[in-house]
Design a protein around this motif. Structure first.
Motif, PDB file in Angstrom:
ATOM      1  N   THR A 430     -15.091  33.849 -38.336  1.00 35.98           N
ATOM      2  CA  THR A 430     -15.900  33.402 -39.476  1.00 35.98           C
ATOM      3  C   THR A 430     -16.902  34.474 -39.873  1.00 35.98           C
ATOM      4  O   THR A 430     -17.109  34.756 -41.067  1.00 35.98           O
ATOM      5  N   TYR A 431     -17.525  35.084 -38.875  1.00 40.27           N
ATOM      6  CA  TYR A 431     -18.493  36.162 -39.111  1.00 40.27           C
ATOM      7  C   TYR A 431     -17.828  37.298 -39.889  1.00 40.27           C
ATOM      8  O   TYR A 431     -18.370  37.797 -40.884  1.00 40.27           O
ATOM      9  N   LEU A 435     -18.548  38.676 -43.799  1.00 40.98           N
ATOM     10  CA  LEU A 435     -18.936  40.067 -44.019  1.00 40.98           C
ATOM     11  C   LEU A 435     -18.029  40.713 -45.069  1.00 40.98           C
ATOM     12  O   LEU A 435     -18.495  41.440 -45.952  1.00 40.98           O
ATOM     13  N   LYS A 436     -16.734  40.448 -44.972  1.00 42.56           N
ATOM     14  CA  LYS A 436     -15.788  40.990 -45.946  1.00 42.56           C
ATOM     15  C   LYS A 436     -16.097  40.461 -47.348  1.00 42.56           C
ATOM     16  O   LYS A 436     -16.089  41.205 -48.327  1.00 42.56           O
ATOM     17  N   ALA A 437     -16.380  39.158 -47.431  1.00 39.18           N
ATOM     18  CA  ALA A 437     -16.674  38.560 -48.733  1.00 39.18           C
ATOM     19  C   ALA A 437     -17.927  39.172 -49.351  1.00 39.18           C
ATOM     20  O   ALA A 437     -17.987  39.428 -50.564  1.00 39.18           O
ATOM     21  N   ASN A 438     -18.939  39.440 -48.522  1.00 38.75           N
ATOM     22  CA  ASN A 438     -20.170  40.032 -49.045  1.00 38.75           C
ATOM     23  C   ASN A 438     -19.940  41.475 -49.489  1.00 38.75           C
ATOM     24  O   ASN A 438     -20.528  41.935 -50.472  1.00 38.75           O
ATOM     25  N   ALA A 457     -21.752  31.722 -39.437  1.00 37.90           N
ATOM     26  CA  ALA A 457     -20.751  31.679 -38.365  1.00 37.90           C
ATOM     27  C   ALA A 457     -21.100  30.663 -37.286  1.00 37.90           C
ATOM     28  O   ALA A 457     -20.220  30.007 -36.722  1.00 37.90           O
ATOM     29  N   PHE A 458     -22.395  30.508 -36.975  1.00 35.62           N
ATOM     30  CA  PHE A 458     -22.814  29.576 -35.927  1.00 35.62           C
ATOM     31  C   PHE A 458     -23.123  28.179 -36.467  1.00 35.62           C
ATOM     32  O   PHE A 458     -23.670  27.349 -35.734  1.00 35.62           O
TER      33      PHE A 458
END
Length: 530
Positions: A430-431, A435-438, A457-458
């Protein structure tokens, strides 16, 4: 001649060389109490009479020929009233101020450098009220612009100071690195071979610290050991980068914290940290746009006339180069880096431990992965009033779709991680995906390092712990409550004003310097914090 008054004040005797005269005074009808009260009243009235007399003298009121005249002159002053002529003057002046407030200031208007010069120019040029008001407005606006520009310049200088490495700390790293090459004792194995099995023994309390700051790491480890009731149960896993590894290893090899155990490893010594496993982080570190964002001109593109100093300071804080460092992202890979451990406490390098942390291992996380202090439960809007809206751009459709702006945020810096439970989740994936989306959105979802993607993510995996375990904000503001800081188990200098920097708050630095070994030869030779 001599005059004698009897103690009872009933007779007066006047005598000379030839004659003697005695006078009897009529019986007094005024009691001593009445006389005392009279004198007391006069004592209060006389200063008032003196002030009135002074006013009469200074303002020429003594020319009044009657009490009525004096009353007409003094009355309005005591009753805060003004006569009709003064009222008209005030009304006219307000009218002029309103006119001037909407009038354009001429570009060629010459402004005096000070109020004293303004008064001098008025006397020389005989300004009318409108001219005076226009010049005064132009002066005030100029001073406001100058103060605003100075504030932004101060914030920029503070940002550069916070991002730089102090000379003393750089010296310490170089000298210890040199010691590693020339001193076999500085290269000795950490820990000793017979204690290596303890690095994966879950009966011990395992701390993880990722940093390239040797001095900061020494304070974290020393404060933890000195505050512990059972230091022999402590194992520290210190992770650093390749350039700092030799110096970091030298420090802990030459400065034992026995009976605690210290392991020093570089990121390149972890077999799991390959490009295949961390492709997103490689992209973060090498992407041209990302590097330009964090290392480029922080003023370029910023409209300072439309932002506030506080908002600008927040943007500068989010542009710290540390946010694209692998060391700063390491915590998301703890289950893979320590496959044999069940539970660890992760620590930032800008913290000080003041109380035994062993009870953290007994906290019931109720099946959650991350034990953390929530940061939405306090009145302090800088530190303890943070919700997701403070970290994310909710005008972005993905953010508004998946997140609640009012959801409580939590703190990085002192976290209990249940690695066994973590390994059953998709937190790391998820993390990476966020990050990729941002990156694809050109950093328009959030702009503050590792915490925002971790908050996503958490999500659903965080157990709140008591706030006394982790006090934040000592690097943000100088008005930190000292008594609360003394009671906190961990104090955190999150923010720009780190205690090892000159911009650190002087009255908060002693909590940190208490654990600096100033008798150490390397510390002394590098003039740390002198």
């Amino acid at each position: 001649m001599q005059v004698h008054i009897s103690p009872s004040m009933r007779s007066i005797t006047i005598s000379s060389s030839n004659d003697l005269m005695k006078i009897k005074v009529a019986p007094r009808h005024i009691s001593y109490r009445t006389l005392f009260h009279t004198i007391l009243i006069l004592a209060f009235l006389l200063p008032f009479v003196f002030i009135v007399t002074a006013l009469v003298t200074l303002e020429g009121l003594n020319k009044c020929s009657s009490i009525d005249c004096l009353g007409r002159r003094l009355g309005p002053r005591f009753l805060a009233r003004i006569d009709d002529s003064e009222q008209r003057l005030v009304r006219d002046f307000y009218k002029i101020l309103n006119e001037v407030s909407t009038q354009d200031i001429p570009h060629d208007l010459k402004l005096p450098a000070s109020f004293r010069q303004l008064v001098s120019d008025m006397k020389t040029n005989h300004y009318d009220a409108k001219t005076f008001s226009l010049i005064l407005r132009a002066m005030i606006e100029k001073f406001e612009r100058d103060m605003r520009e100075s504030k932004f310049a101060e914030l920029m200088n503070k940002h550069f100071a916070a991002s730089s490495i102090p000379k003393g700390i750089h010296c310490l790293s170089l000298r210890l690195t040199d010691e590693y090459t020339s001193n076999a004792h500085a290269r000795r194995q950490l820990p000793s071979p017979e204690r290596l099995p303890l690095l994966s023994d879950n009966a011990y309390h395992h701390f993880v610290l990722a940093t390239d700051n040797i001095l900061a790491a020494s304070v974290v480890v020393s404060s933890a050991v000195q505050s512990s009731s059972r230091p022999e149960k402590i194992v520290f896993h210190v992770i650093t980068d390749k350039k700092t590894y030799a110096g970091m290893h030298s420090w802990f090899a030459l400065n034992s914290v026995s009976p605690a155990i210290v392991e020093v490893k570089s990121v390149h010594q972890f077999d799991w940290l390959t490009r295949e496993n961390v492709p997103v982080l490689e992209a973060v570190e090498t992407h041209h746009g990302i590097r330009n964002y964090y290392h480029g001109n922080h003023i370029a593109g910023a409209n300072l006339s439309e932002t506030t100093p506080r908002r600008f300071a927040s943007k500068l804080q989010s542009r710290s180069p540390k946010y694209i460092s692998l060391l700063n992202h390491l915590r998301i890979y703890l289950p893979e880096l320590f496959p044999n451990l069940d539970k660890v406490v992760f620590l930032d390098d800008d913290i000080v431990i003041q109380r035994d942390l062993s009870p953290l291992w007994d906290i019931d996380l109720h099946g959650k992965v991350n034990g953390a202090v929530e940061t939405c439960r306090g009145e302090d809007e800088w530190v303890m009033s943070k919700r997701l809206r403070n970290y994310f751009n909710f005008s972005h459709p993905l953010i508004s779709k998946h997140l609640d702006p009012e959801e409580c945020a939590w703190a990085y810096g002192m976290n209990i991680f249940d690695l066994r439970t973590w390994r059953k989740t998709d937190i790391r994936e998820t993390y990476h995906s966020w990050l990729k989306a941002n990156l694809k959105s050109n950093l328009t979802m959030w702009k503050l390092g590792t915490l925002p993607p971790a908050l996503i993510a958490f999500k659903g995996h965080v157990q709140a712990i008591d706030s006394s375990w982790h006090m934040l904000g000592l690097g943000y503001q100088s008005d930190t409550n000292i008594e609360n800081a003394k009671k906190a188990a961990v104090i955190h200098y999150n923010g720009q004003s780190k205690p090892w920097l000159e911009i650190g708050f002087e009255h908060l630095r002693p909590f940190w310097t208490k654990y600096v070994n100033y008798s150490n030869d390397f510390i002394k030779s590098c003039h740390i914090l002198e």
